[in-house]
Design a protein around this motif. Structure first.
Motif, PDB file in Angstrom:
ATOM      1  N   VAL A  87       0.844  -1.202   0.000  1.00 35.12           N
ATOM      2  CA  VAL A  87       0.000   0.000   0.000  1.00 35.12           C
ATOM      3  C   VAL A  87       0.880   1.253   0.000  1.00 35.12           C
ATOM      4  N   GLU A  88       1.938   1.222   0.796  1.00 35.28           N
ATOM      5  CA  GLU A  88       2.843   2.381   0.861  1.00 35.28           C
ATOM      6  C   GLU A  88       3.493   2.638  -0.508  1.00 35.28           C
ATOM      7  N   LEU A  89       3.946   1.569  -1.152  1.00 32.82           N
ATOM      8  CA  LEU A  89       4.602   1.715  -2.465  1.00 32.82           C
ATOM      9  C   LEU A  89       3.627   2.276  -3.500  1.00 32.82           C
ATOM     10  N   LEU A  90       2.391   1.765  -3.491  1.00 31.86           N
ATOM     11  CA  LEU A  90       1.414   2.235  -4.482  1.00 31.86           C
ATOM     12  C   LEU A  90       1.005   3.684  -4.207  1.00 31.86           C
ATOM     13  N   GLU A  91       0.931   4.052  -2.932  1.00 33.39           N
ATOM     14  CA  GLU A  91       0.640   5.450  -2.595  1.00 33.39           C
ATOM     15  C   GLU A  91       1.767   6.357  -3.083  1.00 33.39           C
ATOM     16  N   ASP A  92       3.007   5.938  -2.841  1.00 27.45           N
ATOM     17  CA  ASP A  92       4.166   6.717  -3.309  1.00 27.45           C
ATOM     18  C   ASP A  92       4.131   6.866  -4.829  1.00 27.45           C
ATOM     19  N   ALA A  93       3.788   5.784  -5.498  1.00 26.32           N
ATOM     20  CA  ALA A  93       3.755   5.821  -6.970  1.00 26.32           C
ATOM     21  C   ALA A  93       2.689   6.792  -7.462  1.00 26.32           C
ATOM     22  N   THR A  98       1.258  12.550 -12.395  1.00 29.63           N
ATOM     23  CA  THR A  98      -0.060  13.157 -12.590  1.00 29.63           C
ATOM     24  C   THR A  98      -0.957  12.246 -13.420  1.00 29.63           C
ATOM     25  N   LYS A  99      -0.346  11.247 -14.065  1.00 22.79           N
ATOM     26  CA  LYS A  99      -1.125  10.342 -14.911  1.00 22.79           C
ATOM     27  C   LYS A  99      -1.770   9.238 -14.086  1.00 22.79           C
ATOM     28  N   LYS A 100      -2.745   8.575 -14.691  1.00 22.45           N
ATOM     29  CA  LYS A 100      -3.348   7.412 -14.049  1.00 22.45           C
ATOM     30  C   LYS A 100      -2.408   6.215 -14.212  1.00 22.45           C
ATOM     31  N   LEU A 101      -2.286   5.441 -13.158  1.00 22.15           N
ATOM     32  CA  LEU A 101      -1.355   4.311 -13.195  1.00 22.15           C
ATOM     33  C   LEU A 101      -2.024   3.043 -13.716  1.00 22.15           C
ATOM     34  N   THR A 102      -1.269   2.276 -14.493  1.00 24.42           N
ATOM     35  CA  THR A 102      -1.619   0.872 -14.711  1.00 24.42           C
ATOM     36  C   THR A 102      -0.594   0.059 -13.940  1.00 24.42           C
ATOM     37  N   VAL A 103      -1.069  -0.645 -12.899  1.00 23.46           N
ATOM     38  CA  VAL A 103      -0.165  -1.407 -12.040  1.00 23.46           C
ATOM     39  C   VAL A 103      -0.194  -2.878 -12.456  1.00 23.46           C
ATOM     40  N   VAL A 104       0.994  -3.448 -12.640  1.00 24.81           N
ATOM     41  CA  VAL A 104       1.104  -4.877 -12.958  1.00 24.81           C
ATOM     42  C   VAL A 104       2.060  -5.521 -11.952  1.00 24.81           C
ATOM     43  N   PHE A 105       1.597  -6.591 -11.297  1.00 17.92           N
ATOM     44  CA  PHE A 105       2.435  -7.327 -10.351  1.00 17.92           C
ATOM     45  C   PHE A 105       3.093  -8.515 -11.055  1.00 17.92           C
ATOM     46  N   VAL A 106       4.309  -8.855 -10.589  1.00 15.43           N
ATOM     47  CA  VAL A 106       5.041  -9.968 -11.230  1.00 15.43           C
ATOM     48  C   VAL A 106       4.708 -11.327 -10.612  1.00 15.43           C
ATOM     49  N   TYR A 269      11.620 -11.011   3.251  1.00 15.72           N
ATOM     50  CA  TYR A 269      12.825 -11.353   4.030  1.00 15.72           C
ATOM     51  C   TYR A 269      13.389 -10.142   4.786  1.00 15.72           C
ATOM     52  N   GLY A 270      12.665  -9.033   4.750  1.00 13.89           N
ATOM     53  CA  GLY A 270      13.117  -7.858   5.499  1.00 13.89           C
ATOM     54  C   GLY A 270      13.871  -6.853   4.658  1.00 13.89           C
ATOM     55  N   PHE A 271      13.900  -7.046   3.320  1.00 12.11           N
ATOM     56  CA  PHE A 271      14.628  -6.102   2.471  1.00 12.11           C
ATOM     57  C   PHE A 271      13.664  -5.072   1.885  1.00 12.11           C
ATOM     58  N   TYR A 272      13.415  -5.078   0.608  1.00 14.70           N
ATOM     59  CA  TYR A 272      12.619  -4.003  -0.007  1.00 14.70           C
ATOM     60  C   TYR A 272      11.520  -4.555  -0.925  1.00 14.70           C
ATOM     61  N   LEU A 273      10.448  -3.756  -1.060  1.00 18.76           N
ATOM     62  CA  LEU A 273       9.491  -3.974  -2.145  1.00 18.76           C
ATOM     63  C   LEU A 273       9.776  -2.902  -3.186  1.00 18.76           C
ATOM     64  N   THR A 274       9.964  -3.340  -4.435  1.00 23.40           N
ATOM     65  CA  THR A 274      10.406  -2.427  -5.496  1.00 23.40           C
ATOM     66  C   THR A 274       9.371  -2.349  -6.610  1.00 23.40           C
ATOM     67  N   GLY A 275       9.202  -1.152  -7.141  1.00 15.47           N
ATOM     68  CA  GLY A 275       8.352  -0.960  -8.316  1.00 15.47           C
ATOM     69  C   GLY A 275       9.090  -0.120  -9.342  1.00 15.47           C
ATOM     70  N   ALA A 276       8.773  -0.336 -10.618  1.00 14.92           N
ATOM     71  CA  ALA A 276       9.458   0.389 -11.698  1.00 14.92           C
ATOM     72  C   ALA A 276       8.446   1.072 -12.607  1.00 14.92           C
ATOM     73  N   PHE A 277       8.653   2.367 -12.835  1.00 17.77           N
ATOM     74  CA  PHE A 277       7.920   3.065 -13.897  1.00 17.77           C
ATOM     75  C   PHE A 277       8.601   2.723 -15.213  1.00 17.77           C
ATOM     76  N   VAL A 278       7.803   2.283 -16.185  1.00 21.11           N
ATOM     77  CA  VAL A 278       8.368   1.783 -17.436  1.00 21.11           C
ATOM     78  C   VAL A 278       7.845   2.628 -18.597  1.00 21.11           C
TER      79      VAL A 278
END
Ligand SMILES: [Mn+2]
Length: 299
Positions: A87-93, A98-106, A269-278
């Motif tokens: 939720v935090e990552l998607l809020e940050d994104a 200003t555009k609407k996001l299309t979110v795709v999970f791997v 595992y305690g590291f990071y959740l990562t997202g990429a704008f493509v």
């Protein structure tokens, strides 16, 4: 079980059910055939008895260019039930464009982490997309084993699946193995793709499990085969032309090659959740990451 596994290893079932470009046009008919057959994933330890895992009605889906107009593509790594971080990552994104996001999970939306049902409910109520991961399949397997046999003992680490609704399970079952986004020159897959092999000829179990490939004698159908021991990361052999976004490889973490980007940075595992704008060439424009609140699982 042995017979099914042998069939699986020959890719027999896969060849029968993966829709080709030509057959995909037949739409409804292929869907009926696909759902009446099953994909026996693998001899992994979590698949200990003989409940076949149903295929989605479409194994390979496409996001049409019209659906991507004026949208910003944001691809997210393995969530594994890390709801708060997601939720935090998607809020940050959302805040950063200003555009609407299309979110795709791997894929690997669920399992191992703390809030699996919350993740599923959130993703199902949003307009996001996801491919199917091996842990999503493991959860389908446990749910069906439990449903089909009241004496089936759910392993302790899967106790949480008892909270899932029928809709949650159906959603997992319908996740495709790949999502192609032609407007961005992108294919999203959980684990990887065998270089030099067209999408419709890929083995489904490779798509959710592979990490390494080896060179193989061309008389055996080479040049590449997946390898569970040895070999090299498949991304080192992937020469395009599509840009591939994937997860499944928390040990290697963030991977970037000319035509492939691995986004599993080990949040569970305690590291990071990562997202990429493509961007529309399939390149990473920028990345966002959120630190895990804790290590939910030991590496
Ligand atoms: Mn995985």
């Amino acid at each position: 079980m042995n017979v099914l596994l042998k069939l699986g290893s020959l890719n027999y079932l896969t060849k029968l059910v993966v829709p080709t470009v030509a057959t995909r046009r037949m739409g409804g008919l292929i869907s009926v055939i696909a759902t009446s057959l099953f994909h026996q994933t693998d001899a992994k330890p979590y698949l200990t008895s003989c409940v076949p895992i149903p295929l989605p009605s479409t194994s390979h889906t496409t996001l049409e260019p019209s659906a991507m107009e004026d949208k910003e593509l944001f691809i997210v790594g393995d969530v594994h039930g890390c709801y708060d971080e997601m939720v935090e990552l998607l809020e940050d994104a959302k805040k950063s464009t200003t555009k609407k996001l299309t979110v795709v999970f791997v894929g690997d939306l669920v399992n191992k982490g703390p809030k699996n049902k919350e993740v599923l409910d959130y993703v199902m109520s949003s307009e996001a997309y996801s491919v199917r991961g091996n842990h999503d399949e493991a959860v389908i397997y446990q749910c069906l084993s439990h449903k089909n046999d009241t004496d089936y003992e759910i392993p302790a680490r899967y106790e949480w699946i008892k909270d899932l609704s029928e809709e949650n399970i159906n959603y997992l079952q319908e996740l495709p193995y790949t999502i192609t986004i032609p407007s961005h020159n992108v294919i999203v897959v959980h684990a990887g793709l065998l270089p030099g092999t067209p999408l419709e000829k890929q083995k489904l179990k490779d798509l959710v499990l592979m990490r390494n490939v080896i060179n193989r004698d061309h008389f055996e159908g080479g040049p590449y085969a997946t390898s569970s021991s040895g070999g090299r990361p498949w991304v080192m052999h992937w020469a395009g032309k599509e840009q591939i976004y994937f997860g499944h490889d928390a040990i290697r973490g963030l991977q970037r090659s000319e035509y492939a980007t691995g986004l599993d940075t080990g949040c569970v595992y305690g590291f990071y959740l990562t997202g990429a704008f493509v961007n529309q060439k399939g390149e990473v424009e920028r990345m966002l990451k959120v630190k895990a609140k804790m290590a939910y699982k030991q590496v």
